[in-house]
Design a protein around this motif. Structure first.
Motif, mmCIF file in Angstrom:
data_model
loop_
_atom_site.group_PDB
_atom_site.id
_atom_site.type_symbol
_atom_site.label_atom_id
_atom_site.label_comp_id
_atom_site.label_asym_id
_atom_site.label_seq_id
_atom_site.Cartn_x
_atom_site.Cartn_y
_atom_site.Cartn_z
ATOM 1 N N PHE A 32 3.395 11.048 3.329
ATOM 2 C CA PHE A 32 3.674 9.649 3.618
ATOM 3 C C PHE A 32 5.012 9.506 4.349
ATOM 4 O O PHE A 32 5.148 8.685 5.252
ATOM 5 C CB PHE A 32 3.654 8.819 2.335
ATOM 6 N N GLY A 55 -1.225 2.306 -8.648
ATOM 7 C CA GLY A 55 -1.035 3.675 -8.163
ATOM 8 C C GLY A 55 -0.562 4.615 -9.255
ATOM 9 O O GLY A 55 -1.065 5.734 -9.402
ATOM 10 N N ILE A 79 1.785 14.371 -1.409
ATOM 11 C CA ILE A 79 1.467 12.993 -1.013
ATOM 12 C C ILE A 79 2.724 12.288 -0.511
ATOM 13 O O ILE A 79 2.719 11.640 0.537
ATOM 14 C CB ILE A 79 0.818 12.221 -2.178
ATOM 15 N N SER A 96 0.514 4.144 -2.681
ATOM 16 C CA SER A 96 0.381 5.557 -2.324
ATOM 17 C C SER A 96 1.460 6.413 -2.967
ATOM 18 O O SER A 96 1.185 7.470 -3.524
ATOM 19 C CB SER A 96 0.448 5.728 -0.810
ATOM 20 N N MET A 123 0.824 -1.211 0.000
ATOM 21 C CA MET A 123 0.000 0.000 0.000
ATOM 22 C C MET A 123 0.857 1.260 0.000
ATOM 23 O O MET A 123 0.457 2.272 -0.570
ATOM 24 C CB MET A 123 -0.960 0.002 1.196
ATOM 25 N N ASP A 124 2.036 1.210 0.607
ATOM 26 C CA ASP A 124 2.907 2.378 0.515
ATOM 27 C C ASP A 124 3.412 2.544 -0.907
ATOM 28 O O ASP A 124 3.528 3.663 -1.404
ATOM 29 C CB ASP A 124 4.046 2.324 1.534
#
Length: 186
Positions: A178, A152, A174, A26, A22-23
């Motif tokens: 993060f 992404g 973003i 992102s 998920m990172d």
């Protein structure tokens, strides 16, 4: 080992891979907001997938020998790299030239892939101490992160057309957010 424990281990590894990926999703979303060709998106996804294979592999090997002391250091380095990339993207969006200082090509791609895969190193340390199946673990981590990175980047590329000149500043914000999230526990 019975079939239920094998399925349970696969599900656990898949959930961990999704969490680690998920990172990459992102950050890929943020990086997708700069102009990228589909060929670049393909190479970025493959590179991040490879990094999500060898970083936990190294972590697992070291984890079998050491404690999880290095996990915190890896998280701090990853957060710092993302903050630097985010700041650079925000500042370059206000400049007149269209070319950012760091792009996900060549050395910039290595920095990008390293920044999103450092957390998988620390997870690899923990899994190495635990004694997880090495090949299965790193294969799942690599494939899932590669696919999530592609998603992404493609979503970011689509959104970039809607945002126009503000897309690079948003992408930098973003990445910056993060990176701060990795450094600060909130």
């Amino acid at each position: 080992m019975d079939i239920q424990s094998i399925i349970g281990e696969l599900i656990t590894l898949l959930i961990m891979a999704l969490a680690l990926g998920m990172d990459a999703f992102s950050v890929g979303l943020g990086m997708g907001l700069i102009k990228l060709r589909l060929r670049q998106i393909f190479y970025i996804g493959v590179t991040i997938g490879v990094f999500h294979i060898w970083m936990p592999l190294v972590g697992m090997l070291i984890g079998r020998l050491l404690t999880d002391t290095f996990g915190t250091i890896a998280t701090l380095l990853g957060g710092g790299l993302l903050i630097l990339l985010g700041i650079q993207m925000v500042f370059s969006s206000f400049k007149k030239d269209d070319e950012p200082l760091i792009t996900p090509v060549g050395f910039g791609l290595i920095v990008f892939a390293l920044s999103v895969s450092l957390d998988s190193f620390s997870v690899g340390l923990s899994l190495g101490i635990y004694g997880a199946k090495t090949f299965l673990t790193v294969a799942i981590f690599g494939i899932v992160s590669m696919v999530l990175t592609w998603l992404g980047l493609l979503v970011g590329k689509r959104v970039q057309n809607w945002l126009g000149s503000y897309s690079e500043a948003l992408g930098g914000a973003i990445l910056l957010a993060f990176g701060i999230k990795l450094l600060l526990p909130f």
